[in-house]
Structures are given as C-alpha cells and as structure tokens.
Design a protein around this motif. Structure first.
Motif, mmCIF file in Angstrom:
data_model
loop_
_atom_site.group_PDB
_atom_site.id
_atom_site.type_symbol
_atom_site.label_atom_id
_atom_site.label_comp_id
_atom_site.label_asym_id
_atom_site.label_seq_id
_atom_site.Cartn_x
_atom_site.Cartn_y
_atom_site.Cartn_z
ATOM 1 N N TYR A 44 -3.401 18.401 -2.068
ATOM 2 C CA TYR A 44 -2.132 18.703 -2.036
ATOM 3 C C TYR A 44 -1.306 17.340 -1.414
ATOM 4 O O TYR A 44 -1.932 16.911 -0.424
ATOM 5 N N GLY A 45 -0.234 17.013 -1.939
ATOM 6 C CA GLY A 45 0.951 16.433 -0.963
ATOM 7 C C GLY A 45 1.603 15.360 -1.979
ATOM 8 O O GLY A 45 2.842 15.239 -1.313
ATOM 9 N N GLN A 46 0.936 14.834 -2.969
ATOM 10 C CA GLN A 46 1.885 13.884 -3.620
ATOM 11 C C GLN A 46 2.782 14.411 -4.590
ATOM 12 O O GLN A 46 4.193 14.022 -4.598
ATOM 13 N N ASN A 47 2.555 15.485 -5.011
ATOM 14 C CA ASN A 47 3.441 16.087 -6.115
ATOM 15 C C ASN A 47 4.204 16.873 -5.485
ATOM 16 O O ASN A 47 5.360 17.450 -6.118
ATOM 17 N N GLU A 48 4.102 17.106 -4.205
ATOM 18 C CA GLU A 48 5.212 17.897 -3.145
ATOM 19 C C GLU A 48 6.149 17.020 -2.861
ATOM 20 O O GLU A 48 7.158 17.720 -1.931
ATOM 21 N N PHE A 49 6.423 15.591 -3.207
ATOM 22 C CA PHE A 49 7.449 15.010 -2.636
ATOM 23 C C PHE A 49 8.398 15.044 -3.586
ATOM 24 O O PHE A 49 8.455 14.724 -4.777
ATOM 25 N N VAL A 50 9.739 15.774 -3.247
ATOM 26 C CA VAL A 50 10.734 16.381 -4.097
ATOM 27 C C VAL A 50 12.050 15.979 -3.369
ATOM 28 O O VAL A 50 12.761 16.976 -2.617
ATOM 29 N N PRO A 51 12.721 14.824 -3.405
ATOM 30 C CA PRO A 51 14.036 14.620 -2.743
ATOM 31 C C PRO A 51 15.219 15.432 -3.291
ATOM 32 O O PRO A 51 14.946 16.019 -4.613
ATOM 33 N N TRP A 52 16.158 15.952 -2.725
ATOM 34 C CA TRP A 52 17.153 16.698 -2.772
ATOM 35 C C TRP A 52 17.992 16.028 -4.038
ATOM 36 O O TRP A 52 18.412 14.957 -3.863
ATOM 37 N N GLN A 53 18.098 16.951 -5.123
ATOM 38 C CA GLN A 53 19.117 16.156 -6.243
ATOM 39 C C GLN A 53 20.434 16.985 -6.218
ATOM 40 O O GLN A 53 20.385 18.154 -6.244
ATOM 41 N N VAL A 54 21.450 16.490 -6.015
ATOM 42 C CA VAL A 54 22.855 16.923 -6.183
ATOM 43 C C VAL A 54 23.821 16.088 -7.119
ATOM 44 O O VAL A 54 23.444 14.991 -7.345
ATOM 45 N N GLY A 55 24.578 16.414 -7.581
ATOM 46 C CA GLY A 55 25.850 15.906 -8.190
ATOM 47 C C GLY A 55 25.265 15.921 -9.887
ATOM 48 O O GLY A 55 24.218 16.382 -10.225
ATOM 49 N N ALA A 56 26.322 15.424 -10.617
ATOM 50 C CA ALA A 56 26.063 15.370 -12.266
ATOM 51 C C ALA A 56 25.194 14.349 -12.548
ATOM 52 O O ALA A 56 25.099 13.205 -12.038
ATOM 53 N N VAL A 57 24.396 14.899 -13.572
ATOM 54 C CA VAL A 57 23.341 13.906 -14.297
ATOM 55 C C VAL A 57 24.100 13.317 -15.219
ATOM 56 O O VAL A 57 24.649 14.020 -16.284
ATOM 57 N N MET A 58 24.273 11.976 -15.311
ATOM 58 C CA MET A 58 25.341 11.349 -16.255
ATOM 59 C C MET A 58 24.576 11.081 -17.755
ATOM 60 O O MET A 58 23.371 10.541 -17.604
#
Length: 513
Positions: free
Chosen positions: A499-513
C-alpha cells in the motif's frame, strides 16, 4: 479515563445518558438495573433513562445529538431516534480559549534509528519518488516506477539495499482549473511538500507540457531548485511516451547510488512527526484506539516530537475541547475559523456536516458527527494545542498541532505528509485498508473481533482495552514503542502488502473547467 468500567456495557462518564454494549445484548437482559428493549449490536448505545423528544443526549459527558422522538430506558439509541437537532449541531459551545493549557511536560529522551539528511532533517524511510504535475503524465510516471519494482524486476534495485523503493505519486488533477485559484494553491503546496519530504532521497517531476500546472511555475512557487536529486521533464519535449519513460528510468538510475549511500543512526524522537488518522470508525474508537493513541501522542510530545491532528469535519462538535488547550487565543480562533469555513463550504454544496459519518461508521455504532468527533479528538491526547495550519502547510511547530483537512483519510493523510509527517498512525474499527508512502502507516484496531478477523492488515490490537486486559496508558506506551521501531525501519503491515502509492490523493476544490 484510564480503564472503562467493565460489565456487559461501558459507561464513560457518570452523567452520560447512554452506555456502550461490549457484546450483543438480547432483549430482557439487565444493564445497570435497566431492562434492555430489543436486540443491541456490539458497540451500540443503550439509553439509561427515559429521554424526551428534543432533549440532548450525552456521551463522554458531551452532547452527541438530540432525541428525535421519545426514547425509553433500555432502548437502542441510534439513527432512528437521535439526530443533530433543529439547528443541525450549531448549538452554542464554550470555546474558553486556553482555559486548559498546562505546563510543558518534563523533557524526556528516547531515540530511534533514523536517516539524517545533509540539511539536518531526519527521515524514517529512504525512497526515490516520481511526482506528476498533471493526470496526463500519470501513466509515464507509473511506468518509470514499475521498472524498479522489486516484485516484477528484482534486479533493478538489487545493488541498492538501502533504498526502500521507487514510488510513483500520481493524481487526477493539474489542469482544467484556475491557475490562481485555491485548488491550484493546494495542489502546488502538496506537491512541493512531497518534493521536499525528508523520506524522499531524490525526486523526479514529470509533466505533459501544456497543462495548467506547469512544472516551471510549480518550481518557482515552491522555491524548488533543480539539482542532482531533483530533476524534471515534460513528455511532449521528450518526443512521446516511450522516450519519456526511458529518460525517466535513466534519471532515476543516476540518483540511485547517492540515495543508497546512507545508513541509519541514533536520532532523537524529537525528529518524529506523526499524522493522526481514524477511518472506518465504530462505537469503540473513542474508548480504545483513539485515547490510547492520544496517550502515545502525549509521550511523543514529552520527548520533543510532534503530532498532527486533522480531519476538520471529524472534530466538528468537539472543537471546544481543543480550543481550551490552545496556547494562544489566536490559535483557538484559527481553528474556529476553519470550522466556520467548513459549515459554509458544505452548505454551498447542498450538504451538511452530519453527512460525514459513513454507513460503516453507523453500522459500528456511531450515530452523528458530534459523537464521532468527540471520539476522534481523543487521538490528540491531553497535550497543549501549539498551532493550527491550513492544508499541506509546512509544520514547523513542535508538539501537538492541528491541520485543516477533509475527513476522507487518503486526502487528509496526504496533506499531513506534505506538511512533514514522517509516520502515520491510523485507528480503525471497521478494518480500513490503507497505507501511505513515503511515510509508513501503523494501523490500530479498536476491537479484538476486528483484530482476529483482519490481523494481516492491523499492527496493534487496542481491543485489549475493551476486553479489560490492559489500560489506555499501557497501550499508549506500546504504541509509542512501536512508533520508534517503525521509524527505525520495521515494516508495517500495509508496507508488506504494497500500500501507499495509490493513497496519494491531494485535496481537490473548486470548479473543474
């Protein structure tokens, strides 16, 4: 609280309206002279008195919700008769900034076998990392890391025993977003934190070339300077996928001898920073694993180390217990500001803070976010709250600190590691499958049934507290000792499983353009 009262149920405070079942209870059984009404699952709550509709219900001597209909003594208390009340949990709380601040503990000394970097920082692991600027470069990054996999290509790292591996930390963002907006700021801050992390001996940045998150901008914003241990390229400039993979493999191969030229040496426990996580929580989380982890945090702080408490949606309703421990009023106020931000953030997305408890949390006995939060804050022990940070900000203050993150564990832990956590401690009552790279993750089971069922994923069984076999203090000492061993290189269960590589998930906020 050192050891809960051990009967068929657990009473946490004399003023509580409910007790917690230690095992399944049948209707007609007796609990504290009260006759149980119907089947009560383990970890769930039983009313110890008649509660009128609209009345507050207390656990930990704190409000966990309000009766949505009359509740009889002996009745199961859960989602069918307990909710957040008409104000959705926004009732008045006494923040009492700094009221419970206590003198600093006497300094203690403990050491672990760490890896000291040239700049004085200390690592618990020794990886080479491939980071991506955008989702479009993820396939190339993974192919580069896969070339060095000890499972599929064992010869690639055979001569580099001191290197823990080559990891690809990819994500689903980096384009279709405002280049100046909050989403880009969070992404850049997160990627920069990983690029600087002491557990990474060398880092390769891989971009596509036309994305919003340009590598040149990322380097400038993060004040990163390319050198022999920090390299970058764009796929488009390399002439396509195959050439980009070959270039990446060559750059990593050049880093390997330098990364391997390390050895572990005794280092002060003051160099350990733990990210505190709980996921797949149950009715026992706030009784066993979370307070035991809190006891370990108090020990770490006494040794000069640091711990990062996070998951703002999961301290909601318990934040007043933290503001009372804030060393300065402005520290407490910053936490309250983040709570208000989350109330606004969930409202504009047509949600509410009580959306947080998952179906698994509820099946395990938790009913409202107020109840979940009161158990979650126990991970922070009793230490003073020294500082409050925004997501992925570098943590510079020693002791117990707070970082504003979502409650979703991979996103939260990603922010903590970006801030400098070189180890994660993760409590779970349902059996969350999780690991972290480049920082190892210790998994703490809240109950013995989970431990027996899923030992291959759990590192420590805190269910012994529920079983009456040990105390919170003794378990805290055991966790602290396991933290030192893990920081010294002992592999965790999640590391053994990859485990470890797939659990890298930066927080996404805001509109997807």
């Amino acid at each position: 609280m050192n050891r809960p009262m051990m009967t068929t149920c657990i009473r946490l405070h004399p003023a509580d309206d409910v007790v917690i079942a230690r095992a399944q209870l049948l209707g007609g059984s007796r609990v504290e002279q009260v006759s149980v009404r119907g089947l009560i699952p383990p970890g769930h709550k039983i009313a110890m008195r008649a509660i009128a509709q609209g009345e507050p219900v207390r656990r930990y001597n704190q409000i966990i919700g309000f009766a949505s209909r009359p509740i009889a003594a002996g009745e199961h208390v859960h989602t069918h008769n307990l909710d957040m009340g008409p104000d959705k949990g926004r009732f008045e709380r006494d923040y009492a900034f700094g009221a419970d601040v206590k003198p600093a503990p006497a300094r203690r000394q403990a050491s672990f076998m760490g890896i000291r970097r040239a700049d004085g920082r200390v690592a618990t692991r020794n990886y080479l990392a491939v980071l991506t600027s955008v989702n479009c470069s993820a396939t190339v990054a993974r192919a580069i890391a896969d070339h060095f996999s000890r499972h599929t290509n064992p010869q690639a790292l055979a001569a580099f025993a001191n290197v823990d591996g080559v990891i690809a930390l990819t994500h689903g963002s980096g384009c279709g977003m405002d280049q100046q907006g909050l989403g880009m700021q969070l992404l850049t801050r997160t990627l920069t934190g990983y690029a600087r992390h002491p557990n990474c001996a060398g880092v390769l940045l891989v971009g596509l070339g036309c994305e919003a998150n340009q590598i040149s901008r990322w380097l400038a914003t993060g004040q990163l300077v390319e050198g022999e241990n920090l390299r970058s390229f764009n796929i488009q400039e390399q002439g396509g996928t195959r050439r980009a993979i070959d270039q990446g493999v060559a750059l990593i191969e050049a880093m390997l001898p330098r990364a391997n030229a390390v050895q572990r040496e005794p280092c002060s426990a003051a160099h350990i920073t733990i990210g505190l996580q709980c996921g797949g929580s149950d009715g026992y989380s706030g009784i066993s694993a979370n307070p035991a982890l809190g006891a370990a945090v108090d020990l770490l702080v006494a040794h000069g180390g640091s711990a990062i408490l996070s998951e703002t949606p999961e301290v909601y309703g318990a934040e007043h217990l933290l503001t009372r421990r804030a060393v300065k009023p402005e520290v407490g106020r910053k936490l309250v500001e983040r709570i208000k931000w989350w109330e606004h953030y969930t409202a504009i997305h047509q949600g509410e803070m009580n959306n947080n408890p998952s179906p698994g949390n509820k099946a395990g006995g938790l009913t409202t976010i107020l109840e979940k939060s009161l158990g979650a804050v126990a991970k922070g022990g009793t230490s003073n709250l020294e500082a409050v940070y925004e997501y992925a900000e570098p943590v510079t203050q020693h002791g117990l600190v707070y970082m504003d993150t979502p409650g979703y564990d991979p996103v939260s832990a990603t922010g903590q590691v970006a801030g400098g956590a070189n180890l994660i401690c993760f409590t779970t009552g349902r059996g969350s499958a999780y690991g972290c790279a480049p920082s190892p993750s210790l998994k703490l089971a809240t109950n013995s049934a989970l431990w027996q069922r899923q030992q291959e994923d759990m590192d420590i069984n805190c269910g012994e507290i529920i079983d009456g076999q040990t105390t919170i203090a003794a378990m805290g000492q055991r966790i602290f000792e396991q933290v030192l061993a893990t920081a010294s290189g002992a592999q965790t269960k999640s590391e053994q499983h990859g485990y470890g590589q797939n659990e890298f998930v930066p927080w996404q906020v805001g509109a997807v353009m």
